[in-house]
Each structure stands twice: as structure tokens, then as C-alpha cells.
Design a protein around this motif. Structure first.
Motif, PDB file in Angstrom:
ATOM      1  N   LYS A  82      30.649  57.956   5.377  1.00 44.19           N
ATOM      2  CA  LYS A  82      29.362  58.370   5.938  1.00 44.19           C
ATOM      3  C   LYS A  82      28.247  58.226   4.909  1.00 44.19           C
ATOM      4  N   THR A  83      28.489  58.712   3.691  1.00 46.49           N
ATOM      5  CA  THR A  83      27.449  58.612   2.654  1.00 46.49           C
ATOM      6  C   THR A  83      27.226  57.162   2.251  1.00 46.49           C
ATOM      7  N   ARG A 109      22.118  51.785   4.643  1.00 44.71           N
ATOM      8  CA  ARG A 109      20.973  51.726   5.550  1.00 44.71           C
ATOM      9  C   ARG A 109      19.662  51.875   4.810  1.00 44.71           C
ATOM     10  N   LYS A 110      19.644  52.723   3.774  1.00 43.24           N
ATOM     11  CA  LYS A 110      18.416  52.907   2.995  1.00 43.24           C
ATOM     12  C   LYS A 110      18.068  51.652   2.212  1.00 43.24           C
ATOM     13  N   ASN A 139      27.509  54.525   4.212  1.00 40.20           N
ATOM     14  CA  ASN A 139      26.709  53.896   5.267  1.00 40.20           C
ATOM     15  C   ASN A 139      25.253  54.311   5.189  1.00 40.20           C
ATOM     16  N   LYS A 140      25.004  55.587   4.846  1.00 44.08           N
ATOM     17  CA  LYS A 140      23.627  56.052   4.695  1.00 44.08           C
ATOM     18  C   LYS A 140      22.929  55.303   3.565  1.00 44.08           C
TER      19      LYS A 140
END
Length: 197
Positions: free
Chosen positions: A62-63, A69-70, A65-66
Motif C-alpha cells: 500500500k505504501t 502515485r506521487k 503504491n502511494k
């Protein structure tokens, strides 16, 4: 650690974990950490979690992927040639406000009502006249400005129109005159003085 004395300058001491079953041998300590959960003891990590002697946090999808995305650029996509979203500067914001209020600038031009919010993705360009245009159809170097706001402020025809409209609005919003109480005629001052007595 003995009581801390006031020292001049900076001092630093490493934080050493407490070892519960530490017995002193001839050369050093018999290093066996106390049995506590991982969250409570942040200094000691088992050898399985160390990479080249350093602690690396586990890979959380999850982290990750975040973070990915950034790092992606904010663009419209390949169908629109990856047009980037521009950074909003004060000059660009002023130009967008002027484009929204362009129907007020010229009394002889009428525009459709546009969106109140500007689009997220847009580009600003400069108009380049073709060499076949006649000289009077082009802007001179003096007339050419960097932003739309500067160009509109330097336009003399627009300045006279703007001044006239401001004057009309001020006259309309001026409070009503008290003409009926004013004394008119030659003897007005004497009559007013006589009334005061």
C-alpha cells in the motif's frame, strides 16, 4: 549515567539498550537482549530483519503504491500528448481571471458564459504572426507584453472605456443630492444668515 553537568558546547551520547541478562565477562558483555515485543524495543532488531547490518522496513504494497502515485507526473495521458498540469503562479491566476471577465472589457463583443473554475490541464502560448501579414496588423515590440494583464493595461482605447465606466458607476452609486435645501439666487447668503438669527 551520573548527573549531567552544564557543559559549554554540544555533547552527544549513544542510546544503548538495556540488557537484562548482561553478565560481564573478561572482554565484554554476554549480549542477550531482554525478551520484549518488537514495538517496545526500537533499538534492537533480530539479524533476520537486518540488510547489510542496517534495518530496512518491510515492503508494504500500500505504501509503495502511494509513493509510486506521487512520483507519477500529473498529465492528461497519452491521448492528449501527456499535457502537464501547469503550476499556478500569481501572473497566471490573474490572466485566468481576466479571461473570465473578458465580456466586461469590450462593450461590442459578447461571449458565452464560461466555466467559473479553470480547467486543470491547459497551456499558455504566444501568438506568432505570419510574415505575410501587413505591418499595421501586427503588434510592435513596444506593444508586446509578457502577460495579458499588462497588455490590457497598456491599451489606450480600453483605458478610456474603463475610466468612463468607472465614472458612470460612481455617479450611479453617489448618494442623492439635497438640491431642495440649497439657497439659490443673489441674496441666498443674506437670507441664510437672516434665518440663522
Amino acid at each position: 549515567m551520573p548527573e549531567s553537568k552544564a557543559l559549554v558546547g554540544l555533547s552527544w551520547e549513544p542510546k544503548i539498550p538495556n540488557f537484562s541478562s548482561a553478565t560481564k565477562t573478561g572482554l565484554g558483555f554476554d549480549a542477550k537482549p531482554q525478551e520484549t515485543p518488537r514495538e517496545s524495543n526500537h533499538l534492537w532488531k533480530p539479524a533476520t530483519e537486518l540488510v547489510d547490518g542496517l534495518f530496512v522496513p518491510p515492503n508494504n504494497p500500500k505504501t509503495l503504491n502511494k509513493m509510486r502515485r506521487k512520483q507519477l507526473k500529473d498529465t492528461t495521458g497519452s491521448n492528449w500528448f501527456d499535457m502537464p498540469a501547469p503550476t499556478m503562479t500569481p501572473e497566471l491566476q490573474r490572466d485566468l481571471q481576466l479571461l473570465n471577465l473578458r465580456s466586461v472589457m469590450d462593450p461590442k463583443r459578447h461571449y458565452k458564459k464560461g466555466d467559473s473554475q479553470p480547467a486543470k490541464y491547459f497551456q499558455v502560448g504566444t501568438v506568432v504572426e505570419s510574415p505575410s501579414d501587413f505591418f499595421s496588423g501586427r503588434l510592435t515590440k513596444k506593444e508586446r507584453k509578457t502577460t495579458i494583464a499588462e497588455e490590457l493595461l497598456s491599451d489606450p482605447a480600453l483605458a478610456t472605456y474603463r475610466k468612463r465606466k468607472v465614472r458612470e458607476i460612481e455617479e450611479k452609486n453617489r448618494p442623492a443630492d439635497n438640491e431642495k435645501w440649497k439657497n439659490k439666487g443673489k441674496m441666498s447668503y443674506k437670507r441664510a444668515k437672516h434665518r440663522r438669527l
